[in-house]
Design an enzyme around this catalytic site. Structure first.
Site, PDB file in Angstrom:
ATOM      1  CG  ASP A 343      -2.030  -1.023   1.101  1.00 53.71           C
ATOM      2  OD1 ASP A 343      -2.271  -1.484  -0.026  1.00 53.71           O
ATOM      3  OD2 ASP A 343      -2.634  -1.373   2.130  1.00 53.71           O
ATOM      4  CG  HIS A 464      -6.707  -1.656  -1.698  1.00 59.97           C
ATOM      5  ND1 HIS A 464      -5.643  -1.858  -0.846  1.00 59.97           N
ATOM      6  CD2 HIS A 464      -7.155  -0.403  -1.440  1.00 59.97           C
ATOM      7  CE1 HIS A 464      -5.465  -0.775  -0.099  1.00 59.97           C
ATOM      8  NE2 HIS A 464      -6.376   0.115  -0.448  1.00 59.97           N
ATOM      9  CG  ASP A 466      -4.498  -5.819  -3.660  1.00 59.78           C
ATOM     10  OD1 ASP A 466      -5.573  -5.499  -3.100  1.00 59.78           O
ATOM     11  OD2 ASP A 466      -3.386  -5.712  -3.090  1.00 59.78           O
ATOM     12  CB  CYS A 642      -2.066  -6.344   1.493  1.00 53.81           C
ATOM     13  SG  CYS A 642      -3.628  -6.665   0.664  1.00 53.81           S
TER      14      CYS A 642
END
Length: 662
Positions: A343, A464, A466, A642
């Site tokens: 991030d 997000h 992802d 992440c």
């Protein structure tokens, strides 16, 4: 066509002028002719070519012409002067009697060669007077010089990148810049009153250093031209001398900067002392600042970065093993408050014809890892960031788990050889939703070579992209597969287990220490029978299907290019969170996959979800490694991807200037 310059003859006087080779002098005859003049003749030095309507070469002989309205004499000089004023020409006027001269106008020319040169054909060499040096053209047969943003740090002790200072950071700093030469031919000096000046209207975006002697670079020289200083005057070197300039990019393309920087070289003359100089010649070149380019999962993984905290020793150990299997170098960063490495930043690169440098893009989230991106930078390792504009607040969608890029694709015949950037946003038209900061979005779109695609990700708690999509390399079709999270596929798999008699088995049964903290049903029978779970996941599936259609359309994909991986979600205050570790939120290290371990109950000694994922991905030549990220990551709404960040190899054989704006 040569650049023309008009001069006004003066009767019975000598006019001294500097002439730049390749230009053309134009002299009016009618208005300067004395009263009663009917004809004129022109004589000139042997290497001065003159003409009225058709060219003729004068060799110390006369050529007669009629004095009439619109009559002009044109002149060009073919060779540079050896001394001041050594190129001579004269115009003699005659009355009714053709053999009686009424007056004569003389011009003494100092001819010089003068050009501003850059690497316009992008081969790493500064050619002389490239015909297209002042214009930019994209494509393999294009032209126009390239400029890197000098965003690395030559001296590690400095706290900011080199493009934020106004002086050289050592002699090696010149290697990050593009050369620009002033080339001359002619006498040792110019007549009094003449000077050279370099100027640019985009000086806030590019700095210029004048280096008189490359063998005597101190390394602390100040910018000659840059922010707050749009022009720079310097001496004519003479006798074929060159003036060395080095240009550094200071700004990446952005919403208020199209990336083009124009420089102009002017030969100036002072006509009257105390007045402003007037230009008599100008030459121009153009640079385009290199964009920041992202690299997709299909590019070679070089390094992977992770945070080391008290609770993730198993995670780091497993990821290190996977990295070494992939031939990728693992790095651990000690940090006690922030584990979300993905991030904080995104790795990319910039390229010019002679150099490629990695550049880390620092996200605006600025939490516990905020110092890391700048600490990673150094010599030939650049840095860029964007901050939210005034009035905008940072939200979760500004973290770079919400920033991905596809592999190269072809969409309806249009090629995207560097892939397409992918970001998550609020649903189109939803004003109250979360979106990525305007400054970040505008920066990404302004790079032009990886035309961004916006997906709908605000339906997630974290938000997000992802969390529901990834790309893995494949040996066939388009060279990759798109992986999408699929609640439908997950519920089908759970129903199969129920029909096989495994309904009483529980998720996370191997992790009794975390079960009490999980406010969700864990028994397979209960999950399948819960109408709220099935209804909520039907909603999530619709959100993912919206993105599925966008990705198929914008990336030119077919269903055979997509693999659905079972993932279940739950809603928390109307936003979705992964029910168990999200297997799509993985790390791709070449052919080694670091996948969140889902902690399903074992059947016949195996995890049925792990077996299902293997059956889908291993036929592609990929190795599946299931990583324990439960306590440190999953319970805090994140997963393997992440908690790590991968730097990958730049594209080989694809130059962004050949791609064109997309």
């Amino acid at each position: 066509m040569a650049t023309t310059r008009t001069i006004h003859l003066q009767l019975d006087k000598v006019l001294e002028e500097v002439f730049v080779l390749g230009t053309e002098l134009v002299m009016d005859i009618y208005h300067v002719a004395p009263p009663g003049a009917k004809s004129f003749s022109v004589s000139a030095s042997v290497d001065v070519t003159c003409w009225v309507s058709t060219p003729f070469k004068s060799a110390a002989t006369d050529m007669r012409g009629r004095v009439a309205v619109g009559t002009q004499v044109h002149a060009q000089v073919l060779t540079p002067s050896q001394e001041v004023g050594d190129k001579k020409m004269s115009v003699t006027f005659y009355g009714v009697k053709a053999d009686v001269a009424l007056a004569k106008a003389r011009v003494y020319l100092t001819a010089i060669g003068l050009s501003l040169d850059v690497d316009s054909d992008r081969d790493g060499i500064v050619e002389q007077n490239h015909p297209n040096k002042a214009t930019w053209k994209w494509g393999p047969n294009g032209h126009g010089a390239v400029l890197l943003v000098n965003c690395d740090k030559e001296r590690d002790s400095t706290s900011s990148p080199d493009n934020e200072d106004r002086s050289l950071q050592g002699a090696a700093d010149l290697q990050d810049m593009s050369p620009m030469l002033v080339r001359t031919r002619g006498p040792a000096k110019l007549p009094p009153g003449y000077s050279l000046q370099l100027h640019s209207l985009q000086s806030q975006h590019a700095g210029v250093f004048h280096v008189p002697d490359l063998s005597k670079v101190i390394g602390t020289e100040r910018q000659s031209l840059g922010p707050g200083k749009s022009s720079y005057s310097f001496e004519y070197p003479g006798r074929g001398g060159e003036v060395n300039f080095f240009v550094e990019g200071l700004s990446f393309p952005d919403a208020d900067f199209n990336g083009f920087v124009h420089f102009h070289l002017s030969l100036l003359q002072v006509i009257l002392p105390g007045t402003q100089s007037t230009p008599i010649f100008s030459d121009s070149v153009v640079f385009r600042v290199a964009p920041w380019i992202m690299t997709p999962n299909t590019q070679l993984a070089l390094e992977i970065f992770m945070t080391r905290v008290d609770t993730n020793a198993v995670f780091v150990k497993q990821m290190t093993t996977i990295a070494r299997l992939a031939g990728c170098t693992p790095f651990e960063i000690q940090n006690t408050v922030d584990v979300w490495m993905q991030d904080e930043m995104e790795f990319g690169y910039c390229e010019c014809p002679t150099k490629v440098i990695p550049v880390v893009f620092d996200s605006p989230r600025d939490r516990g890892l905020m110092a890391v991106p700048l600490l990673l930078t150094g010599k030939d390792f650049g840095y860029v960031t964007r901050k939210p504009r005034r009035g905008e607040e940072v939200n979760s969608l500004d973290s770079f788990g919400n920033l991905e890029v596809s592999p190269p694709v072809i969409v309806k015949g249009k090629k995207y050889p560097l892939g397409r950037i992918i970001i998550g946003s609020a649903f189109p038209g939803e004003r109250a939703g979360r979106n990525m900061a305007t400054a970040v979005r505008e920066f990404l779109f302004a790079q032009q070579v990886q035309a961004p695609v916006e997906l709908y990700s605000d339906w997630l708690s974290v938000g997000h992209v992802d969390e529901f999509m990834s790309f893995v390399p494949a040996p066939d079709r388009k060279g990759f597969r798109l992986l999408l999270a699929s609640p439908d596929a997950c519920l089908r798999l759970l129903k199969e287990l129920l029909q096989q008699g495994h309904g009483q088995k529980r998720l996370f049964e191997s992790c009794p220490d975390v079960v009490s903290s999980l406010k969700r049903k864990l028994k397979i029978q209960d999950i399948v029978d819960d109408k709220n779970i099935t209804t909520e996941n039907a909603y999530v599936q619709r959100c993912i299907d919206w993105n599925r259609d966008v990705l198929k359309r914008e990336l030119g994909l077919e269903e055979a290019d997509i693999i659905d991986l079972p993932v279940l979600f739950l809603l928390n205050k109307s936003k979705a969170e992964a029910y168990f570790p999200d297997v799509v939120n993985m790390v791709v290290l070449n052919k080694q996959l670091g996948i969140p371990k889902p902690f399903w109950p074992h059947v016949d000694g195996q995890c049925p979800l792990e077996s299902h994922v293997r059956s889908l991905l291993e036929p592609l030549g990929l190795a599946c490694h299931f990583v324990d990220d439960l306590k440190t990551y999953h319970l805090n709404l994140g997963e393997v991807h992440c908690g790590s960040n991968t730097r990958r190899s730049p594209f080989a054989g694809v130059r962004w200037w050949d791609v064109g704006p997309l």
